[in-house]
Design a protein around this motif. Structure first.
Motif, short mmCIF file in Angstrom:
data_model
loop_
_atom_site.label_atom_id
_atom_site.label_comp_id
_atom_site.label_asym_id
_atom_site.label_seq_id
_atom_site.Cartn_x
_atom_site.Cartn_y
_atom_site.Cartn_z
N ALA A 1 0.84 -1.20 0.00
CA ALA A 1 0.00 0.00 0.00
C ALA A 1 0.88 1.25 0.00
CB ALA A 1 -0.91 0.00 1.23
N GLY A 2 0.33 2.34 -0.55
CA GLY A 2 1.09 3.58 -0.58
C GLY A 2 0.23 4.76 -0.96
N VAL A 3 0.79 5.96 -0.84
CA VAL A 3 0.12 7.21 -1.21
C VAL A 3 0.96 7.89 -2.28
CG1 VAL A 3 -0.70 9.46 -0.42
CG2 VAL A 3 -0.85 7.47 1.10
N ARG B 1 -8.25 9.01 5.69
CA ARG B 1 -7.31 8.19 6.46
C ARG B 1 -7.78 6.76 6.38
NH1 ARG B 1 -5.82 6.63 11.97
NH2 ARG B 1 -3.59 7.04 12.26
N LEU C 1 -2.63 4.97 5.55
CA LEU C 1 -2.58 5.82 4.37
C LEU C 1 -3.38 7.09 4.65
CD1 LEU C 1 -3.39 3.13 1.62
CD2 LEU C 1 -1.15 3.76 2.55
N GLU C 2 -2.80 8.24 4.40
CA GLU C 2 -3.49 9.50 4.61
C GLU C 2 -3.34 10.37 3.38
OE1 GLU C 2 -3.68 10.97 8.94
OE2 GLU C 2 -1.63 10.24 8.73
N GLY C 3 -4.46 10.97 2.95
CA GLY C 3 -4.41 11.79 1.75
C GLY C 3 -5.34 12.97 1.83
N ASP D 1 -4.57 13.67 -3.95
CA ASP D 1 -3.74 12.50 -3.64
C ASP D 1 -4.42 11.22 -4.12
OD1 ASP D 1 -1.94 14.17 -2.47
OD2 ASP D 1 -2.49 13.68 -0.40
N LEU E 1 -4.54 7.16 -3.16
CA LEU E 1 -4.22 6.07 -2.23
C LEU E 1 -4.31 4.75 -2.98
CD1 LEU E 1 -4.93 8.51 -0.42
CD2 LEU E 1 -6.06 6.92 1.15
N TRP F 1 -3.78 0.33 -2.57
CA TRP F 1 -3.50 -0.84 -1.73
C TRP F 1 -4.05 -2.08 -2.43
CZ3 TRP F 1 -7.40 2.59 -0.89
CH2 TRP F 1 -8.70 2.09 -0.74
N HIS G 1 -9.35 -3.55 5.05
CA HIS G 1 -9.17 -2.12 5.22
C HIS G 1 -10.42 -1.47 5.79
CE1 HIS G 1 -10.64 -2.75 1.08
NE2 HIS G 1 -11.31 -1.60 1.23
#
Length: 290
Positions: free
Chosen positions: A16-18, A164, A195-197, A201, A203, A205, A211
């Motif tokens: 997972a990533g932003v 979030r 993960l916060e955006g 942004d 997100l 995953w 989740h």
């Protein structure tokens, strides 16, 4: 192309990533809200043709849904949220609209362009691809912990507010039956990928990760794009892959039982569906030989 090549090798269905500043948002908050209003109007006219859910706190609203959906007189996302706060007595709400891309041709085309580079590396998804709009001030995802697939990836575009999201690899919750819809995940918070955006942004995953989203009761709007990767079938060229997938689905249709969701719509035509589907398959195979 370079981004998708790296993403498929290192991120797709793995981590997972932003991503910040990757692409322009596919829709603005105002544009999305106008589409939501149009969907709400359509729902009030013909509820059965729209996949709309509204949660008040964590309860699915099953009656009089139309009165809680946005109206043109709400004029803005913020005005709608204030009306809902009065209407439901200060409780939280979450509005979910599936298949959101079919209500906005521009959004559909922009998302198709976004995925075009990805499909050069993973092929077209075989089972489903869906864009769901999430709108509300809910403190946690109204329907709790969940996952969306087995082989693919989820992408969430933050349209308004902040998002979030906590994500866990599948093995963290081995008891699937008692994890689905769970809200008591505090003991596992330390094992989550957070993960916060904010607006703009992206997100990402793996679809198979458990989740749940969180907020501090502030209003947010996101678009979640999820889909599965095609199973490997041994076919090399794209056309053969398409035919193999069609064959697999049509073979399954032969023994299927068909029943409309609306009982009054059932009829004798349902019995002919397997035959019609088989005929379509034969025609496509003939075209491929020609």
């Amino acid at each position: 192309t370079a981004f998708w090549s790296h993403f498929v090798e290192h991120d797709w269905s793995q981590r997972a990533g932003v991503f910040k500043g990757l692409i322009a948002p596919p829709v603005t908050a105002d544009e999305a809200f106008q589409t939501v209003v149009a969907v709400a109007d359509g729902y009030r006219t013909n509820a059965a043709s729209h996949r709309v859910r509204l949660y008040v706190d964590h309860a699915l609203q099953r009656t009089d849904l139309g009165q809680y959906l946005p109206h043109r007189r709400d004029r803005s996302l913020e005005a709608y949220a204030k009306r809902m706060e009065r209407q439901i007595g200060g409780r939280t709400f979450g509005l979910v609209i599936n298949d959101f891309q079919k209500y906005d041709a521009g959004l559909f085309l922009r998302l198709r362009s976004f995925l075009g580079g990805l499909y050069e590396f993973i092929d077209v998804p075989s089972s489903w691809a869906d864009v769901a709009l999430f709108l509300g001030n809910y403190t946690t995802t109204p329907f709790g912990l969940h996952y969306d697939g087995d082989r693919g990836n989820n992408f969430t575009f933050v349209v308004a507010g902040r998002k979030r999201l906590l994500a866990w690899p599948r093995h963290v919750f081995p008891d699937h039956a008692n994890t689905w819809g769970r809200l008591d995940y505090e003991p596992y918070r330390g094992e989550a990928v957070v993960l916060e955006g904010e607006p703009g942004d992206l997100l990402s995953w793996p679809s198979h990760f458990w989740h749940v989203a969180e907020s501090d009761r502030r209003l947010s709007m996101t678009l979640s794009l999820s889909h599965d990767r095609p199973p490997q079938n041994g076919a090399k060229d794209p056309f053969s892959q398409v035919l193999a997938l069609i064959d697999a689905r049509l073979r399954g249709s032969a023994g299927a039982r068909y029943c409309s969701y609306r009982l009054e719509d059932r009829g004798a035509n349902a019995a002919s569906l397997p035959r019609v589907a088989a005929g379509i398959g034969a025609a496509l195979r003939k075209v491929s030989r020609d």
